[in-house]
Design a protein around this motif. Sequence first.
Motif, PDB file in Angstrom:
ATOM      1  N   ALA A  26      77.057  32.424  41.083  1.00 13.34           N
ATOM      2  CA  ALA A  26      75.901  33.162  40.567  1.00 13.34           C
ATOM      3  C   ALA A  26      74.658  32.336  40.847  1.00 13.34           C
ATOM      4  O   ALA A  26      74.708  31.107  40.920  1.00 13.34           O
ATOM      5  CB  ALA A  26      76.047  33.421  39.072  1.00 13.34           C
ATOM      6  N   LEU A  27      73.523  33.012  40.994  1.00 16.48           N
ATOM      7  CA  LEU A  27      72.286  32.331  41.351  1.00 16.48           C
ATOM      8  C   LEU A  27      71.554  31.741  40.157  1.00 16.48           C
ATOM      9  O   LEU A  27      70.766  30.795  40.313  1.00 16.48           O
ATOM     10  CB  LEU A  27      71.361  33.286  42.109  1.00 16.48           C
ATOM     11  CG  LEU A  27      71.936  33.819  43.429  1.00 16.48           C
ATOM     12  CD1 LEU A  27      70.971  34.816  44.052  1.00 16.48           C
ATOM     13  CD2 LEU A  27      72.224  32.680  44.400  1.00 16.48           C
ATOM     14  N   GLU A  28      71.796  32.276  38.958  1.00 18.56           N
ATOM     15  CA  GLU A  28      71.087  31.771  37.780  1.00 18.56           C
ATOM     16  C   GLU A  28      71.342  30.286  37.530  1.00 18.56           C
ATOM     17  O   GLU A  28      70.395  29.540  37.241  1.00 18.56           O
ATOM     18  CB  GLU A  28      71.457  32.602  36.546  1.00 18.56           C
ATOM     19  CG  GLU A  28      70.874  34.000  36.521  1.00 18.56           C
ATOM     20  CD  GLU A  28      71.670  34.996  37.364  1.00 18.56           C
ATOM     21  OE1 GLU A  28      71.269  36.169  37.428  1.00 18.56           O
ATOM     22  OE2 GLU A  28      72.708  34.591  37.943  1.00 18.56           O
ATOM     23  N   PRO A  29      72.586  29.797  37.638  1.00 23.37           N
ATOM     24  CA  PRO A  29      72.785  28.349  37.459  1.00 23.37           C
ATOM     25  C   PRO A  29      71.991  27.504  38.451  1.00 23.37           C
ATOM     26  O   PRO A  29      71.540  26.413  38.114  1.00 23.37           O
ATOM     27  CB  PRO A  29      74.293  28.181  37.674  1.00 23.37           C
ATOM     28  CG  PRO A  29      74.880  29.499  37.294  1.00 23.37           C
ATOM     29  CD  PRO A  29      73.872  30.506  37.767  1.00 23.37           C
ATOM     30  N   VAL A  30      71.809  28.007  39.656  1.00 26.43           N
ATOM     31  CA  VAL A  30      71.036  27.274  40.653  1.00 26.43           C
ATOM     32  C   VAL A  30      69.593  27.099  40.192  1.00 26.43           C
ATOM     33  O   VAL A  30      69.017  26.003  40.260  1.00 26.43           O
ATOM     34  CB  VAL A  30      71.090  28.004  42.015  1.00 26.43           C
ATOM     35  CG1 VAL A  30      70.164  27.318  43.023  1.00 26.43           C
ATOM     36  CG2 VAL A  30      72.517  28.054  42.543  1.00 26.43           C
ATOM     37  N   THR A  55      76.802  31.210  49.477  1.00 25.31           N
ATOM     38  CA  THR A  55      76.223  29.922  49.853  1.00 25.31           C
ATOM     39  C   THR A  55      74.871  30.110  50.529  1.00 25.31           C
ATOM     40  O   THR A  55      73.915  29.358  50.262  1.00 25.31           O
ATOM     41  CB  THR A  55      77.184  29.160  50.780  1.00 25.31           C
ATOM     42  OG1 THR A  55      78.416  28.931  50.079  1.00 25.31           O
ATOM     43  CG2 THR A  55      76.603  27.833  51.220  1.00 25.31           C
ATOM     44  N   TYR A  56      74.766  31.113  51.374  1.00 23.21           N
ATOM     45  CA  TYR A  56      73.498  31.418  52.032  1.00 23.21           C
ATOM     46  C   TYR A  56      72.438  31.775  50.994  1.00 23.21           C
ATOM     47  O   TYR A  56      71.315  31.241  51.014  1.00 23.21           O
ATOM     48  CB  TYR A  56      73.701  32.580  53.007  1.00 23.21           C
ATOM     49  CG  TYR A  56      72.516  32.893  53.893  1.00 23.21           C
ATOM     50  CD1 TYR A  56      72.483  32.447  55.206  1.00 23.21           C
ATOM     51  CD2 TYR A  56      71.444  33.648  53.425  1.00 23.21           C
ATOM     52  CE1 TYR A  56      71.405  32.733  56.036  1.00 23.21           C
ATOM     53  CE2 TYR A  56      70.364  33.937  54.243  1.00 23.21           C
ATOM     54  CZ  TYR A  56      70.351  33.482  55.543  1.00 23.21           C
ATOM     55  OH  TYR A  56      69.271  33.765  56.350  1.00 23.21           O
ATOM     56  N   GLN A  57      72.777  32.676  50.078  1.00 16.35           N
ATOM     57  CA  GLN A  57      71.818  33.104  49.055  1.00 16.35           C
ATOM     58  C   GLN A  57      71.416  31.939  48.157  1.00 16.35           C
ATOM     59  O   GLN A  57      70.233  31.760  47.834  1.00 16.35           O
ATOM     60  CB  GLN A  57      72.428  34.238  48.225  1.00 16.35           C
ATOM     61  CG  GLN A  57      72.657  35.514  49.003  1.00 16.35           C
ATOM     62  CD  GLN A  57      73.465  36.530  48.223  1.00 16.35           C
ATOM     63  OE1 GLN A  57      74.109  36.212  47.221  1.00 16.35           O
ATOM     64  NE2 GLN A  57      73.456  37.769  48.685  1.00 16.35           N
ATOM     65  N   ALA A  58      72.388  31.142  47.757  1.00 16.54           N
ATOM     66  CA  ALA A  58      72.103  30.006  46.884  1.00 16.54           C
ATOM     67  C   ALA A  58      71.234  28.971  47.584  1.00 16.54           C
ATOM     68  O   ALA A  58      70.374  28.337  46.958  1.00 16.54           O
ATOM     69  CB  ALA A  58      73.405  29.365  46.414  1.00 16.54           C
TER      70      ALA A  58
END
Length: 260
Positions: A26-30, A55-58
């Motif tokens: 998920a992107l929120e933790p990033v 991985t690309y999105q993150a």
Amino acid sequence: MARLGFARRLATADRCLFGTWVKIPALEPVEILADAGYDFIVIDQEHAPLTLEFTYQATVVAQGAGLSVLVRVPDRSGSHLQRLLDAGVDGILVPRVTTVEEAATTVRQMLFPPAGDRGMGITSRAGRWGGLDRTEYLRFGDEEVMRAVQLEERAAIEAVEKILDVPGLNGVFLGMGDLQLSSGLPQSDPDLQRLTDRFLTAAGERGVPAGTAVQTAAQAREAADRGFRYVMVSNDTSLLRSAASSVVASLLEMGDPHGV
């Protein structure tokens, strides 16, 4: 201002850089980790179910928030390297490297010719979709992206000097957890400590930044004081578990407010 790749960021930093593993898809933790002030994250494709698409999105989200992005690939086969480099990651960790030959093969896959075999992908994100000057694209890929191998077995540490002499290798990581498993010794054992000293001495003499992973901030400071240049501290799942467990434990200690 041009973005610094992780290799150059390490070379110019006046302190150890601290990061953590990302295992939650998920992107929120990033974003939370970026807001917390970490220097970098390591997207863990080896021990977490993280896809290339995630991985690309993150990577896009993390770099936009000021984090450097490393990726630990699933294995040393090389099948993921080209696409991750095209995605514009700042560095790659290749696990379970045990020999000079494996290290050399791994590094060649991440270097452009004539030093390596990486293909031209200037129309990818790493080349700003064709907008980056060809010379700068090639320079950044060869000079600023970190190409690191993970040494996790006793035999690999005992060959560390030869492994670190592989041309183009510009990062190394000590996998203490697997080193303990493969050797059958606890981290505190004097023999493992001697191997750690040998690892750090070899890296320091060659100017290759050495990294490792720990569980606590105190351990991270000890690692930095010992000579590690980048350290992963815990991971997103463990941080969430620890915080949640602490809240629940506090609630239970308080007891039932109604006295039932």
